[in-house]
Design an enzyme around this catalytic site. Structure first.
Site, PDB file in Angstrom:
ATOM      1  N   ASP A   1       0.686  -1.365  -0.112  1.00 25.16           N
ATOM      2  CA  ASP A   1      -0.060   0.132   0.034  1.00 25.16           C
ATOM      3  C   ASP A   1       0.856   1.281  -0.003  1.00 25.16           C
ATOM      4  OD1 ASP A   1      -2.213  -1.669   0.133  1.00 25.16           O
ATOM      5  OD2 ASP A   1      -3.062  -0.697   2.006  1.00 25.16           O
TER       6      ASP A   1
ATOM      7  N   HIS B   1       3.667  -2.436   3.143  1.00 14.33           N
ATOM      8  CA  HIS B   1       3.618  -1.029   2.580  1.00 14.33           C
ATOM      9  C   HIS B   1       4.935  -0.988   1.651  1.00 14.33           C
ATOM     10  CE1 HIS B   1       1.008  -0.779   5.781  1.00 14.33           C
ATOM     11  NE2 HIS B   1       0.203   0.173   5.077  1.00 14.33           N
TER      12      HIS B   1
END
Length: 360
Positions: free
Chosen positions: A171, A316
């Site tokens: 992400d 992430h």
């Protein structure tokens, strides 16, 4: 267990759990839990002149689209076939009559007001105008809002648990520091992943987006700049999504139908909007908490504790300059190698969805 309609309670002075609020609640917001379609929602509130006010955006939890009209200094609500306008500071609200193409005024005993820039609306009046039900349970001292609208579920936490597959997802990127390292590892290991990207980073790092697509990875929409969508006007939610779609189309000629909300948080109205826009809401079953600066070993331990067949692993690839995601880089090859030893095959989220469909 007997319930009373709120209007009756107000008449008898039994103003549910908010009755104990002091006069200070007319000066600054307090907090309470209101149940919306049986789900608890923590909200600020104000009691003024015997009326309960909540932030206008609270109604998104009941499935209403909520917007701000600057020209008329008013909150606009849309729910089912109803559209109403509550101007700030006026003892009137307006209902839009579609067949006549005009706004019909209705007098109010109370006014919509602003507190620290946030519009607060009279809950009971707005709910009634939107054909919702508001009730109070005297025994539990709880307040309930029933939206009277069905919104199709739209949430994927994991894939088919009968298949020993897993999806690596990243992400917030791309960036030009962590993303190239992640892509190098994935290429070396011949593993596909799915990248949920922010529009502003797509615009800033187009070459990384192109590489992600060229190397066979999946892509998804993660809003333009990562706001909490629960606290955003519906038009702003739409803009967050569509501006990211625009950037992805401009850079790689693709507009994915996979969406992941910041913080994994949505209201009923946001889910309804995703349904209307044709997006699938992708969450996760394994949260590595890598953004907290965890080491590779700590991340690997979390994966082993939480993973199961069909699992979606959250990581992430944009964490900034403080080294918060060094653990992500350290853990990634270990995650791949160890899960492969356990018999896992890595797929994109899109492939996971296809497998789920084929194996019904």
């Amino acid at each position: 267990m007997r319930r009373y309609v709120i209007f009756c309670l107000l008449c008898t002075g039994l103003f549910f759990s908010f009755a104990t609020a002091s006069a200070a609640s007319e000066e600054k917001p307090l907090q309470a839990v209101i149940y919306v379609d049986e789900q608890p929602v923590k909200t600020e509130y104000i009691v003024k002149n015997g009326h309960l006010y909540v932030p206008a955006l609270f109604l998104k939890h009941a499935g209403a689209f909520v917007n701000w009209n600057r020209q008329y200094n008013a909150v606009i609500f849309q729910h089912n076939e109803k559209m109403i306008s509550f101007p700030v500071g006026k003892k009137v609200f307006y209902e839009f009559l579609r067949k006549e193409n005009r706004w019909d005024p209705h007098p109010l005993a109370e006014v919509t007001m602003k507190m620290n820039g946030t519009p607060y609306v009279p809950l009971v009046t707005v709910a009634k105008a939107l054909e919702m039900d508001v009730t109070y349970d005297r025994a539990s001292r709880n307040t309930y809002v029933t939206s009277n609208v069905e919104v199709a579920e739209n949430q994927l936490l994991y894939g088919d648990r009968r298949l020993k597959v897993g999806a690596l997802t990243f992400d917030d990127g791309p960036d030009d520091y962590y993303t190239p390292q992640i892509l190098d590892i994935l290429k070396e290991k011949n593993v596909p992943a799915t990248f949920f990207m922010m529009g502003k980073n797509v615009a800033k790092y187009p070459q990384q987006v192109k590489r992600i697509v060229q190397e066979g990875h999946g892509i998804g929409n993660h809003t333009y700049d990562h706001p909490d969508l629960r606290k955003a006007w519906t038009t702003d939610v739409t803009n967050q999504i569509q501006s990211t779609q625009y950037e992805l189309m401009r850079v790689v000629g693709r507009q994915p139908d996979l969406f992941r909300p910041p913080y994994g948080a949505l209201t009923k109205a946001d889910v309804k909007l995703l349904n209307e826009l044709g997006f699938r809401n992708i969450l996760w079953s394994v949260d590595t908490l890598d953004w907290k600066g965890k080491t590779g070993e700590e991340i690997l331990e979390i994966v082993h504790e939480q993973v199961f067949p069909g699992g979606i692993i959250l990581q992430h690839n944009f964490g900034a300059t403080g080294g918060e995601l060094h653990g992500t880089i350290e853990a990634l090859p270990m995650i791949i190698d160890e899960l492969r030893k356990e018999g896992y095959t890595f797929v994109t989220v899109q492939t996971m969805l296809d497998l789920q469909k084929w194996n019904r």
